[in-house]
Each structure stands twice: as C-alpha cells, then as structure tokens.
Design an enzyme around this catalytic site. Structure first.
Site, PDB file in Angstrom:
ATOM      1  N   GLU A  36       0.845  -1.217   0.000  1.00 51.60           N
ATOM      2  CA  GLU A  36       0.000   0.000   0.000  1.00 51.60           C
ATOM      3  C   GLU A  36       0.867   1.248   0.000  1.00 51.60           C
ATOM      4  O   GLU A  36       1.873   1.313   0.719  1.00 51.60           O
ATOM      5  CB  GLU A  36      -0.897  -0.018   1.249  1.00 51.60           C
ATOM      6  CG  GLU A  36      -2.170   0.766   1.073  1.00 51.60           C
ATOM      7  CD  GLU A  36      -3.112   0.092   0.078  1.00 51.60           C
ATOM      8  OE1 GLU A  36      -3.200   0.584  -1.070  1.00 51.60           O
ATOM      9  OE2 GLU A  36      -3.740  -0.916   0.426  1.00 51.60           O
ATOM     10  N   ASP A 176      -4.498   1.013  -9.473  1.00 52.18           N
ATOM     11  CA  ASP A 176      -5.946   0.813  -9.551  1.00 52.18           C
ATOM     12  C   ASP A 176      -6.379   0.497 -10.977  1.00 52.18           C
ATOM     13  O   ASP A 176      -7.112  -0.469 -11.227  1.00 52.18           O
ATOM     14  CB  ASP A 176      -6.684   2.064  -9.062  1.00 52.18           C
ATOM     15  CG  ASP A 176      -6.401   2.360  -7.604  1.00 52.18           C
ATOM     16  OD1 ASP A 176      -5.736   1.528  -6.955  1.00 52.18           O
ATOM     17  OD2 ASP A 176      -6.837   3.419  -7.126  1.00 52.18           O
TER      18      ASP A 176
HETATM   19 MG    MG Z   1     -10.139   6.196  -6.688  1.00 53.84          MG
END
Ligand code: MG
Ligand code: ADP
Length: 393
Positions: A36, A176
């Site tokens: 992360e 993402d």
């Molecule tokens: Mg987002």
C-alpha cells in the site's frame, strides 16, 4: 449503490433514452491485499479485481452531445456538448472521470461521438475500492467498443491514470487502473510498478476476502495523499536514489540520523512494505495463513504509525478482526486503499465469512454509532465488453 436488477440495465437505458444500447461494459473494483502506498514509487503491489463493478451501457446519439446518467446515489444527470470535455467542479465533479477519459482519447486523435451512457453497478463509491478507476475504465471500453478498436490493457490503464491526474486532480499511481484492467478470477495480481510486469498469483481456495467499508472518508484524504507522495520524493532525494523503490533497508539505516524524522518513517514504511509483498506471495503459495496474517498486521501498523494514513475507524475494524482471530477463521486483516476512511480487508477461512462479518458490524457499530458495509467478495476477471443484454453477473 445497491444492485437493483442489473440484468435490466438495458431496459432502464431504453426507458431513459428511448433507444436500445449498442454496448455494455463491466469494470470491476479492486482491493489491494498488500503493497500500500508504494505504487507511485515504483514498488510491488498485490491487488485483486473484485466481483463488484461499475456496469455501463451506451449508444451513439448522433446529436453531438454526451448525455450521462449514473444510478449512483446523489449523482446528477448531465448533458455536455462533445466539444466541451474540460474539467468540471462542484456537483459535476463525477464527470471528470468520464470526460477526462474521453478527452485523453480525443487528444490521441480518436473521434468522440455524441453518446448516451447509463452507469450503474454495485461498487461503493469513495470506499477505497477504486470506483474511480472502474468508472474510467468503463468509459474507455465503451468508446473503444463503439469505435471498433482498442488499446492494450497497460496503454488503457495509463490513459485512465492521466485522465484522473488531469481532470480529477488526483495524482494517483497506476495500480488501480491496472488491477481493474488486468484482473483474473481466483487470482491476485503481483504488479511490479517499475516495469509494469503483471504476474497472476493464485489465491488459496479456502481463503475468503471480507471487505468492511467504514462509510467514512475524512476530508483531509486528498491533500494528505499528495503530501505522502511529496514526502516519498523528498526522502528519495535525501537518500540519493531516484525513487524509494531503490532504497534498501541498509541505505535507510545508514542515513537515518541525518534525515528528517518524518521522512525516515515514511521511507521505512515504503521499504518494509515493498519487502512484505513477495513474502506474502510466498505465504499464499505455501498456504501459510500464520505468515500471511503477520504480514497483513505489520502492513496495517506501518501504515498507521509510519505512514500515518489510517484513522480510528480503520484501526477499529482491523483490531476487531485481529481480536476475533482463529476462532472466527481470521487469517489476517488490514486497511486497504489510500486510507483516511474507506475499507479494510479481512482474509478469513471459507465458511466463516458470515460469522466474522457480524462480529465486525456489531463491534464497529458499538463504537461509532453506524454500521459499516461488510461484504464477502472474490477475485474476479478484468474489465470487459459485453453484449448489451448480458445478465448482471
Ligand atoms: Mg479512486
Ligand atoms: P474510490 O476510487 O476509492 O471509490 P475516489 O474518491 O477515487 O474513491 O472516487 C470516487 C468518485 O468517483 C466518486 O465520488 C464519483 O465522483 C466517482 N464515481 C465512481 N463511480 C461512479 C459511478 N458509478 N457514478 C458516478 N460517479 C462515480
């Protein structure tokens, strides 16, 4: 968003626009198992595309207009001329993810026709599950499908990332968009953000993923995200490396005394987090729940204490899962996504998801006075173009 009869999305489109859609797309959300806040320093990440998604149907309208409707709560329908793809503010902010993507294709010489688009789905917005990347990717696939040509997944992910940077003003990494565009059922994706190599990693079939969305997003989220990136860049400069991906634990230890204390902690998170990713992959391959759980816990603590991106709600959910432990089948838990709200993931033995979910809901509601959104999810396939009448799942 709830999922009101997704299979009739085409019918709802027809009611709204008076014509049948020509195309349907599905773009999944993602959770990150571990790794992360390291994608933007070229680190290693391990996301999973999930079985909740943004769905969209569309048809060209020949009117030189983008008529954009979303079924997400509180999102207003908008009409925009196709030659006005600039960024929007206020209530129209959501359009930036759509217009930004279309503008990127236009800038690459693609023709953007007038389009009617209806967005729907069951992916919570702003929960750290990448609804923004899903919305971008859905838009990209609609335009590609209607244009009869396509980009490769990495090219599309980069384009969507540029749209998010340019139009939404979010300096996101590439994780993402890549996770949404390259997901594989039953697998996590080991992504090396330095060279964008994607390696599917099979997940043990008896490890189930439970997502718990705090339903909070603290206002400082966006500014703090930018500040963390700046801290990482400053730490890299001070260590004499081009990004923290190139900083070893030894280099950090040798230089710690002459670095600002905050930058040492930021760099320590990045360096240790990147090392946890291959360790987690090895634990998953060996089915070693104990090792995997320790790594998830260490990741959460590092994000909480060194990177300072957690919040009381995320800490409470992670701690509730840790406390429940083996009795409720818990393998491990941590916050997922950028932080300051959003969701945690808990890996749990298959069959014990419902019991664990109930425990998290009750524990959290007792402290914060509202119930988190807790659901079981699984690793799903990549974003895809579907026939317009394709059923929901
Ligand atoms: Mg987002
Ligand atoms: P996350 O990506 O973790 O969900 P972000 O803050 O990056 O959180 O993106 C959430 C934003 O994306 C929403 O506030 C909204 O503007 C936009 N968005 C995502 N999905 C949809 C959708 N289905 N309809 C309209 N807007 C959406």
């Amino acid at each position: 968003m709830s999922s009101p009869a997704l299979s009739s999305l085409s019918a709802r489109f027809a009611v709204r626009f008076g014509t049948d859609p020509a195309l349907r797309v599905r773009a999944p959300g993602r959770v990150n198992l571990i790794g992360e806040h390291v994608d933007y320093v070229g680190g290693l990440v391990l996301p999973v595309a999930i079985d909740r998604a943004v769905h969209a149907v569309a048809a060209p309208n020949g009117a030189g207009l983008l008529r954009l409707v979303s079924e997400a709560p509180g999102v207003a329908a908008v009409e925009v001329p196709v030659d006005a793809l600039g960024p929007r503010a206020g209530a129209e902010h959501w359009l930036n993810y759509v217009l930004g993507v279309l503008a990127q294709y236009r800038d690459r010489g693609w023709k953007v026709p007038g389009l009617d688009i209806l967005f729907a789905g069951d992916l919570p917005l702003g929960a750290g599950l990448s609804s923004s990347a899903a919305l971008e990717t859905a838009t990209a696939l609609l335009l590609e499908g209607l244009s009869g040509r396509g980009l490769d997944p990495i090219g599309r992910a980069r384009l969507c990332q540029q749209a998010e940077h340019g139009h939404a003003g979010v300096p996101c990494g590439l994780m993402d968009q890549l996770a949404v565009g390259a997901g594989r059922a039953g697998h996590a994706l080991l992504i090396d953000c330095r060279d964008l190599r994607v390696t599917p990693v099979p997940l043990p079939p008896d490890w189930s993923i439970v997502v718990a969305d705090t339903r909070v997003k603290h206002a400082l989220a966006d500014g703090e995200y930018r500040r963390r990136r700046e801290d990482c860049e400053a730490a890299a400069r001070a260590l004499g490396v081009s990004t923290l991906r190139d900083a070893s634990p030894e280099l950090l230890a040798t230089n710690a005394a002459r670095l600002d204390e905050r930058l040492v902690r930021r760099a320590r998170h990045v360096v240790t987090e990147i090392a946890r990713v291959p360790a987690f992959v090895a634990a998953a391959a060996a089915g070693d729940a104990g090792a995997a759980g320790e790594l998830l816990r260490a990741s959460h603590l590092s994000l909480r204490d060194d990177f300072e991106v957690s919040c009381p709600e995320l800490d409470a959910l992670a701690e509730a899962a840790w406390r429940a432990g083996a009795e409720l089948g818990v393998i491990g838990a941590r916050m997922t996504g950028g932080g300051f709200g959003g969701a945690t993931i808990t890996l749990v033995r298959r069959g014990q998801e419902a019991e664990l979910a109930r425990h998290l809901e009750v524990d959290f509601a007792g402290r914060f006075g509202h119930t988190p959104l807790v659901f079981v999810t699984r690793a799903a396939g990549a974003a895809e173009i579907l026939p317009p009448d394709h059923p929901a799942k």
